[in-house]
Design a protein around this motif. Structure first.
Motif, short mmCIF file in Angstrom:
data_model
loop_
_atom_site.label_atom_id
_atom_site.label_comp_id
_atom_site.label_asym_id
_atom_site.label_seq_id
_atom_site.Cartn_x
_atom_site.Cartn_y
_atom_site.Cartn_z
N HIS A 81 12.91 -2.64 5.37
CA HIS A 81 11.93 -1.72 5.96
C HIS A 81 12.64 -0.48 6.47
N ARG A 95 7.58 -6.45 7.78
CA ARG A 95 8.71 -5.51 7.73
C ARG A 95 9.98 -6.30 7.57
N GLN A 137 0.82 -1.21 0.00
CA GLN A 137 0.00 0.00 0.00
C GLN A 137 0.85 1.26 0.00
N VAL A 166 1.46 -5.66 3.62
CA VAL A 166 0.68 -6.60 4.43
C VAL A 166 0.75 -7.96 3.75
N PRO A 225 1.16 -7.09 9.01
CA PRO A 225 2.13 -6.13 8.47
C PRO A 225 3.51 -6.78 8.40
N ASP A 228 8.74 4.15 1.87
CA ASP A 228 7.53 4.55 2.57
C ASP A 228 6.40 3.63 2.16
N GLY A 229 5.42 3.48 3.02
CA GLY A 229 4.27 2.65 2.70
C GLY A 229 4.25 1.40 3.55
N GLU A 230 3.27 0.58 3.27
CA GLU A 230 3.01 -0.56 4.14
C GLU A 230 2.91 -1.83 3.31
#
Lengths: 504, 413
Positions: A55, A70, A7, A63, A68, A59-61
């Motif tokens: 990580h 990382r 995302q 899943v 989540p 930027d951003g995520e």
């Protein structure tokens, strides 16, 4: 349910925003294609996903499986079951298939390898990908297509949940590609989710359930492929413009025979009993584009390189005539001064000095053209490089940019510039559009048409038959080192070419 | 597709801040500032001994043969090879010169010509195997290192041979006589409050400084005309002022002692010639292409074998020249001469920014790298640091320089 959801991923390099709020959602059990032009940001996105950029560097995520994720590195993402197979294969050629598959993950007790178990498990894995080679076979003794399958077997050995294939068929022949794609479908049936990055839209159509198109570091569209996709639709999203014609218009009236190769035979450089090229004879006329079709390994590159200064093979016999006169092509510089150029299929390994600038590479094959005596005129060099940058629309801030920083299409243009600057009569282009995106392909085709319009003879070797059919006036078909047929553009079709190859 | 492709997605912003400029050109400035820092450090800790006229003269003489060989080694390394035999070849040529002059009473001039020719032959013999038989240069020259070490022992029968006649010694220990009228020197000596001033040395220093600034300005004007991104004006001024001031300072110091050493002239001329060859001739360009991508170079019509062969032949000649200078300086040929010297030469080239994989490196870098090592040697010797620590420190400096390179490259990657 979404297996993976990336995302608003953004990634910035000094001076460049490579990814700008990209979204990617992959459903469990599907094959998801990520397409886009070279430089669009696909590989960067995959590097973010696989933890090459850990990580914190983006930027951003992300899943993954509802949690989540990382990742701190590539081994971290592998532990979670995300496995990426790169375009350039990561196998050790001197080791066996089994050794490669379990490299870093050996079936061992206290550091002592259990070979029986290793080989047994390798056999099981190979069976899954449809290979029947003994596990002890050295990797360098099997073809690229099978090596690709070994990579997949290696991924399967690691309990893969998400398999990422980066341009898996770039180096493969039609039938090997098909096998690989069928394997992907089979794995899908077994529940493996995959992401495929590809330039080849027919392949995307064949395997993908959904498609994400990326352009200039941004998500442009998400398409559902189950309802059926049109290539035009994808291409439009990729390049941001309609591409009704994949090949530029051309009308040619070839002149007299320009180059004539007769009775050309070449023996293998190491296995002196093997004849690689068998009495090949062909010609190219002024202002004509002649294609050479054939499967990989049929001897097309060997034919071209042996003509170009005996760069391949030994005990070469036969004659080359230019405008009716025999010419000496016994060394590369003689071939160049006779008026022949060869644009290699492997621009990174054989075409460019990657760590040097566009200017350096542009003038490399004709330094005499930018020097007085032994002394280089560097201003003249810059002028020449600028001229070709403009003429070929090489996209770069300056000709002092290192070629390693260019996209594939622009690199290819630099290689072309290098050979155009030698003012050749005949250009032999070996896979001139391999690994470059649709937009750049169109530009290369335009350049080829311009060359023909200037009265040059162009010999075009390609594995992509539509390209040959769209560009050539005549097509020779090559199989197992011999030219087995010749078709005029009007009579040629993919089926006729294939049948010539198969019926030999 | 690789990262590099992505980097090109949007055009790179051209106007860079000074900080960014420094970080992308850290290597060039880094080397220069390292040299200055090291010199400043030793100048302080040796209470000004380092930059005394006599010591500067010594520094140049002591490092002359390293620098002469570094020129050839740079070319060999840029071409993607290495030459481990130069120390032995240097020793062997020194021995040959001694035997010819001292034992057989040959003229020094004839001897020098014969020695340079034999050096070339030695280089050619090694280059032949590397270039045409594709035997790794590491192995060929490792063999050469042993062979020529043995040959010097055999030639000298384990003894030291010397001394040399005056006319041979002057190639290493002589000074260029002051061509200017003595009156000017005397007047300047009064002005500076010195005992005497060698006007030629001072004038050469000023001329060299002017030349450096002039070339810099010309290059800058050309860059501007072609829209090449250039270094910020402040940097250009500071860098050129430092270099020009350093040249004048060194020459001024030399002028207070015995003037210009012959060896400095030889070294200076060779450096200029090789810098010119590598940067502005087709041969130089082809060597970089050969080292950068041998296959691409070959397919571009470059005679890669012949170039490799020539690179080694040239190295042989320069090793011979260094051998003559070394023998003349010591005034005797010993079986130990040149022992392990190849390592200093190779280290200088790498400290100067050359890449082990070929295709990268500059003559000026190699020369500055050699001087950096020379100043370290000299400064530590003056301080009375033992040879044990000296070796360790030099090793660490080499490692640091290369780590710095790699770190820099990764950061830009």
């Amino acid at each position: 349910m979404a297996l993976l959801s990336m995302q608003n991923i953004s990634k910035t390099f000094p001076g460049v925003k490579a990814l700008d709020r990209v979204n990617l959602d992959v459903q469990k059990g599907e094959i998801h294609a990520v397409v886009g032009e070279n430089g669009a940001g696909k590989s960067t996105l995959m590097k973010v996903l696989s933890g090459v950029y850990p990580h914190g560097q983006y930027d951003g995520e992300i899943v993954f499986e509802g949690e989540p994720a990382r990742f701190s590195g590539i081994s971290d993402s592998e532990k979670q079951g995300i496995i990426i197979i790169h375009q350039e294969l990561a196998l050790v050629p001197q080791l066996s298939i089994a050794e490669n598959i379990f490299l870093g993950n050996e079936c061992a007790r206290k550091g002592v390898i259990d070979w029986r178990k290793t080989n047994q498990r390798t056999e099981e894995l190979l069976a899954k990908v449809g290979l029947s080679e003994p596990p002890t076979t050295k990797v360098d003794s099997i073809g690229v297509g099978k090596q690709q399958l070994v990579e997949i077997a290696k991924a399967l050995s690691k309990d893969v949940k998400l398999l990422i294939l980066d341009e898996p068929t770039a180096a493969l022949q039609e039938n090997d590609s098909r096998k690989l794609l069928d394997l992907m479908l089979e794995l899908k049936a077994q529940g493996v989710t995959s992401i495929i990055i590809s330039h080849k839209l027919n392949e995307v159509r064949y395997v993908a359930d959904s498609v994400t198109v990326i352009r200039d570091g941004m998500t442009v569209s998400k398409l559902d492929a189950k309802a059926g996709l049109s290539e035009d639709e994808i291409v439009r999203d990729m390049v941001g413009r309609d591409m009704t014609h994949r090949f530029p218009e051309h009308s040619r009236t070839p002149g007299d025979v320009l180059m004539e190769v007769a009775d050309w035979s070449v023996w293998h450089p190491e296995h002196s009993e093997r004849r690689v090229i068998k009495n090949a004879s062909f010609n190219v006329r002024a202002g004509e584009v002649v294609g050479i079709a054939g499967l990989m390994g049929s001897g097309r590159t060997e034919l071209a390189m042996s003509i170009f200064g005996r760069s391949y093979g030994r005990n070469i016999t036969g004659s080359v005539k230019l405008k009716g006169q025999p010419i000496d092509v016994s060394t590369v510089d003689r071939a160049i001064s006779a008026g022949i150029s060869y644009v290699t299929e492997d621009r990174k390994a054989l075409g460019l000095v990657l760590d040097e600038t566009i200017r350096f590479n542009t003038t490399l094959a004709n330094l005499d053209g930018v020097s007085s005596g032994p002394i280089l005129k560097r201003n003249e060099e810059t002028r020449v490089a600028e001229r070709y940058r403009e003429a070929l629309a090489i996209r770069t801030p300056s000709v002092f940019q290192k070629t390693v920083n260019l996209s594939g299409g622009n690199q290819q243009k630099v290689v072309l510039a290098k050979w155009l600057f030698t003012a050749p009569e005949v250009l032999i282009l070996d896979e001139p559009t391999r690994g470059i995106d649709v937009g750049a392909k169109y530009e290369i085709y335009t350049i080829i048409n311009d060359l023909a319009a200037q009265g040059k003879g162009v010999v075009m070797i390609s594995s992509e038959m539509p390209e040959l059919l769209g560009m050539c006036d005549r097509i020779y078909v090559m199989n197992e080192g011999a030219l087995v047929g010749e078709l005029a553009a009007g009579d040629a079709s993919q089926e006729r070419i294939m049948s010539l190859i198969v019926n030999e | 597709m690789e990262l590099a492709d992505d980097t090109n997605a949007t055009p790179v912003v051209k106007t860079k801040g000074i900080g960014e400029y420094i970080s992308s050109h850290l290597r060039q400035y880094g080397l220069l500032f390292a040299l200055i820092a090291v010199m400043a450090f030793f100048e302080v800790v040796t209470d000004g001994t380092l930059l005394r006229a006599v010591n500067i003269t010594n520094l140049l003489l002591q490092n002359s043969y390293i620098i002469i060989m570094a020129l050839g080694m740079l070319i060999v390394i840029v071409s993607g090879n290495i030459d481990l035999s130069v120390g032995s070849v240097m020793g062997f040529i020194g021995a040959l010169a001694a035997v010819m002059i001292v034992n057989y009473d040959q003229s020094p001039y004839l001897t020098m010509i014969v020695c340079l020719a034999i050096g070339g032959l030695i280089g050619a013999a090694q280059g032949y195997w590397v270039a045409y038989w594709k035997i790794p240069s590491f192995i060929v020259t490792l063999a050469g290192m042993l062979v020529f070490r043995g040959l010097s022992l055999w030639l000298l029968e384990g003894q030291s041979v010397g001394p040399f006649p005056k006319e041979f010694q002057i190639i290493a220990t002589g000074f260029v006589p002051d061509l200017f009228p003595a009156g000017i020197g005397a007047a300047l000596a009064d002005l500076f409050g010195a005992r005497k001033v060698n006007v030629l040395a001072l004038a050469t220093g000023i001329a060299a400084a002017a030349l450096v600034v002039w070339i810099g300005l010309r290059q800058r004007a050309q860059n501007k005309a072609y829209g090449i991104e250039d270094e910020p004006t402040s940097f250009f001024v500071v860098r050129n002022v430092i270099i020009a001031a350093a040249l004048i300072f060194v020459m001024f110091k030399l002028s207070l002692f015995r003037g210009l050493p012959n060896v400095l002239i030889t070294m200076g001329i060779l450096t200029i010639i090789y810098a010119f060859i590598t940067e502005t001739t087709t041969v130089g360009r082809r060597i970089y292409a050969l080292g950068g991508n041998q296959k691409a170079a070959k397919l571009s019509g470059i005679k890669t074998e012949r170039l490799t062969f020539l690179a080694f032949t040239n190295m042989g000649v320069l090793a011979a020249a260094a051998g003559l200078v070394f023998a003349a300086r010591l005034n005797t040929a010993t079986p130990k001469a040149g022992f392990a010297l190849e390592l200093d030469v190779i280290a200088a080239v790498f400290i100067g920014g050359a890449s082990m994989s070929g295709g990268v490196g500059t003559i000026i870098g190699a020369v500055v790298g050699a001087f950096l090592m020379g100043v370290l040697n000299n400064g530590m010797s003056i301080m009375g640091i033992g040879i044990d620590y000296q070796q360790m420190i030099k090793g660490l400096v080499l490692l640091a320089a290369v780590i710095f390179d790699v770190y820099n490259k990764n950061k830009q990657g």
